[in-house]
Each structure stands twice: as structure tokens, then as C-alpha cells.
Scaffold this motif. Structure first.
Motif, PDB file in Angstrom:
ATOM      1  N   PHE A   1       0.789  -1.234   0.000  1.00 49.18           N
ATOM      2  CA  PHE A   1       0.000   0.000   0.000  1.00 49.18           C
ATOM      3  C   PHE A   1       0.825   1.290   0.000  1.00 49.18           C
ATOM      4  CE2 PHE A   1      -2.820  -3.232   1.701  1.00 49.18           C
ATOM      5  CZ  PHE A   1      -4.003  -2.971   1.030  1.00 49.18           C
ATOM      6  N   SER A   2       2.093   1.232   0.342  1.00 50.91           N
ATOM      7  CA  SER A   2       2.968   2.413   0.393  1.00 50.91           C
ATOM      8  C   SER A   2       2.335   3.587   1.133  1.00 50.91           C
ATOM      9  CB  SER A   2       3.350   2.856  -1.026  1.00 50.91           C
ATOM     10  OG  SER A   2       4.001   1.821  -1.715  1.00 50.91           O
ATOM     11  N   PRO A   3       1.897   3.387   2.376  1.00 49.78           N
ATOM     12  CA  PRO A   3       1.268   4.499   3.111  1.00 49.78           C
ATOM     13  C   PRO A   3       2.291   5.539   3.544  1.00 49.78           C
ATOM     14  CG  PRO A   3       1.591   2.636   4.579  1.00 49.78           C
ATOM     15  CD  PRO A   3       1.991   2.171   3.209  1.00 49.78           C
ATOM     16  N   GLU A   4       1.793   6.750   3.772  1.00 50.17           N
ATOM     17  CA  GLU A   4       2.636   7.786   4.358  1.00 50.17           C
ATOM     18  C   GLU A   4       2.715   7.633   5.876  1.00 50.17           C
ATOM     19  OE1 GLU A   4       1.943   9.015   0.420  1.00 50.17           O
ATOM     20  OE2 GLU A   4       0.402   8.567   1.911  1.00 50.17           O
ATOM     21  N   LEU A   5       1.673   7.022   6.470  1.00 42.49           N
ATOM     22  CA  LEU A   5       1.583   6.960   7.927  1.00 42.49           C
ATOM     23  C   LEU A   5       0.921   5.671   8.373  1.00 42.49           C
ATOM     24  CD1 LEU A   5       1.755   8.463  10.738  1.00 42.49           C
ATOM     25  CD2 LEU A   5      -0.559   9.310  10.252  1.00 42.49           C
ATOM     26  N   PHE A   6       1.528   5.023   9.379  1.00 42.05           N
ATOM     27  CA  PHE A   6       0.897   3.938  10.126  1.00 42.05           C
ATOM     28  C   PHE A   6       0.511   4.482  11.499  1.00 42.05           C
ATOM     29  CE2 PHE A   6       3.490   0.875   7.508  1.00 42.05           C
ATOM     30  CZ  PHE A   6       2.430   0.121   7.017  1.00 42.05           C
ATOM     31  N   ILE A   7      -0.739   4.257  11.907  1.00 43.72           N
ATOM     32  CA  ILE A   7      -1.177   4.564  13.266  1.00 43.72           C
ATOM     33  C   ILE A   7      -1.398   3.237  13.975  1.00 43.72           C
ATOM     34  CG2 ILE A   7      -2.903   5.696  14.716  1.00 43.72           C
ATOM     35  CD1 ILE A   7      -3.595   7.468  12.310  1.00 43.72           C
ATOM     36  N   ILE A   8      -0.721   3.051  15.100  1.00 42.46           N
ATOM     37  CA  ILE A   8      -0.788   1.780  15.825  1.00 42.46           C
ATOM     38  C   ILE A   8      -1.722   1.930  17.021  1.00 42.46           C
ATOM     39  CG2 ILE A   8       0.511  -0.020  17.004  1.00 42.46           C
ATOM     40  CD1 ILE A   8       1.197   0.339  14.005  1.00 42.46           C
ATOM     41  N   GLY A   9      -2.832   1.176  17.006  1.00 46.39           N
ATOM     42  CA  GLY A   9      -3.829   1.266  18.068  1.00 46.39           C
ATOM     43  C   GLY A   9      -4.068  -0.070  18.738  1.00 46.39           C
ATOM     44  N   GLY A  10      -5.196  -0.154  19.442  1.00 48.27           N
ATOM     45  CA  GLY A  10      -5.484  -1.326  20.253  1.00 48.27           C
ATOM     46  C   GLY A  10      -4.931  -1.147  21.654  1.00 48.27           C
ATOM     47  N   GLY A  11      -5.224  -2.101  22.523  1.00 53.14           N
ATOM     48  CA  GLY A  11      -4.792  -1.989  23.913  1.00 53.14           C
ATOM     49  C   GLY A  11      -3.292  -1.827  24.074  1.00 53.14           C
TER      50      GLY A  11
END
Length: 247
Positions: free
Chosen positions: A197-207
Motif C-alpha cells: 500500500f505504500s502508506p505515508e503513515l501507520f497509526i498503531i492502536g489497540g490496547g
């Protein structure tokens, strides 16, 4: 304005009224354990318990850990009972809540919607991917702020397995992996998603996002920026309420 949000997960069902102007919980959230087996009727009873705890009588937004089409129909159920597949969740929950209007969406999509409005994805353009690490791995993909729903990237193949069977936070706990061991698995997973996907940003969520300082510095070789979710594990509740406010 306040709307109620419920986040149905593989291990817990949690909810609270949400202040939609601030994008935060208006009251301390209430949680019950997800029943096992997590059948539709048993989970619906858990949702009712959470909503009744607050005496809530208005619209309710609910997340579900699987594909939700048309705002109601469950298509997959990887971490809950398979009898959910084909269920009209909006009708089931609405009936169990005494006729309250209910809106249903994928749990990671809900968390992503909240983060894009109030959290780490605010004002970010391009491709942004929210990944929630918990019982499984949920995903929400955004292109210039628009959600591509029900991506379910936790089921990409990683080393011959569903990625979530190798790199979820539940796997870390079940296999007693160190942060270093788990971070190596997460790195491989992120590299695979980035390749696709070549994203500009990963946001890491969950507990596990509460402990991001323990593992994010260990992730190397990823081009995209990687940040923890600002709303942490409340993002799903907030996103569910946001969707319910839209009707």
C-alpha cells in the motif's frame, strides 16, 4: 452533543457516552468480558449490560470485530462465534436495547475514523493505515481522509499464517514473547503491508498502544512514519459514536 459508543472485541465489550465536540469519553467507560462462546445472543446481552449501566436511552453506535456491510450485515467473524455470519447486527442489537436506534461498523474502521478526526491522523492526506493490535489485528485504510471500509489486513498471509496468528498482542501474551521478539514479527507484518500500500503513515492502536514506547523504537526499516494512536483503546468507542451521530 453526546452519543453512546460500544466497542465489541474478542476479549471485552466496553462502552461509554462520547462527547462528540471533544472526541473523548464523557464518562468513565464500563466493560464486561466477552462471553465464550461469543454467540450473537450472548454478545447482544453483554452490549445491553454495558448500555444499561449508564441508563442510556438515545442512539447507540457499536463496533464489530469483522466485516460489516450495509451498516448491519456481518460477513466475517474470525474472533467471535461463527454464528454471527449473516446476522443483521443492527436489528439484533436494536431489539435487545429495547428499540434504540443502533449503527454498526467494523471495529478497526471505527477506531480509524476517530483517529483521523481527533487523533494522530488529523489533517493527514495521502494513504494512512490504522492497525489495531489486540485479540486479532484490525485495519482501517484512508486515502486523503476517505475510509476504504472492511479491509481486514490482519488476515494477510505472514510466514504461511494469518498475520494476526503471528503478530497480534494476544499472540505475544499467549506465547510469552518479549517486546523484542514481538517487535520483529510486527516489523515483518508492517513491511508486508507497506509493500502493498505504500502508506505515508501507520497509526498503531489497540490496547497495546498504551505501551508503544516499549516496542515502536524496536521497529526498523519501515519507510512510512509510525505513531501510536492518540485515543489509544478508546478510539473504537469514539468512532462508533461518531458513526451513530450520522444516522
Amino acid at each position: 452533543m453526546q452519543i453512546f459508543g460500544v466497542d465489541i472485541g474478542g476479549s471485552g465489550i466496553k462502552g461509554a457516552p462520547v462527547d462528540l465536540e471533544r472526541g473523548d469519553l464523557a464518562d468513565e467507560r464500563y466493560k464486561v468480558l466477552t462471553p465464550h462462546p461469543a454467540t450473537p445472543d450472548a454478545v447482544a446481552d453483554g452490549v445491553r449490560q454495558v448500555v444499561d449501566h449508564f441508563g442510556w436511552t438515545g442512539p447507540v453506535g457499536a463496533t464489530f470485530p469483522g466485516v460489516v456491510t450495509g451498516g448491519s450485515t456481518i460477513r466475517t467473524a474470525a474472533n467471535v462465534d461463527k454464528n454471527w455470519i449473516g446476522v443483521d447486527a443492527r436489528a439484533l442489537l436494536g431489539e435487545r436495547l429495547g428499540g434504540l436506534p443502533v449503527t454498526v461498523l467494523n471495529d478497526a474502521d471505527a477506531a480509524g475514523v476517530a483517529e483521523m478526526r481527533f487523533g494522530a491522523g488529523r489533517d493527514r492526506r495521502g494513504t494512512v493505515i490504522m492497525l489495531t493490535f489486540g485479540t486479532g489485528i484490525g485495519s482501517a485504510v484512508f486515502v486523503d481522509g476517505a475510509l476504504v471500509p472492511n479491509t481486514e489486513l490482519g488476515h494477510l498471509e505472514l510466514n504461511g499464517h494469518d498475520a494476526e496468528k503471528r503478530a497480534s498482542s494476544k499472540v505475544k501474551d499467549d506465547q510469552d514473547l518479549s517486546w523484542e521478539q514481538w517487535a520483529r514479527r510486527v516489523t515483518k507484518y508492517l513491511a508486508h503491508v507497506e509493500m502493498l500500500f505504500s502508506p505515508e503513515l501507520f497509526i498503531i492502536g489497540g490496547g497495546v498502544s498504551r505501551k508503544s514506547h516499549k516496542f515502536l523504537p524496536l521497529i526498523e526499516g519501515i519507510t512510512a512514519e509510525i505513531v501510536p494512536a492518540e485515543l489509544q483503546n478508546n478510539a473504537g468507542i469514539v468512532g462508533a459514536a461518531m458513526r451513530a451521530a450520522q444516522g
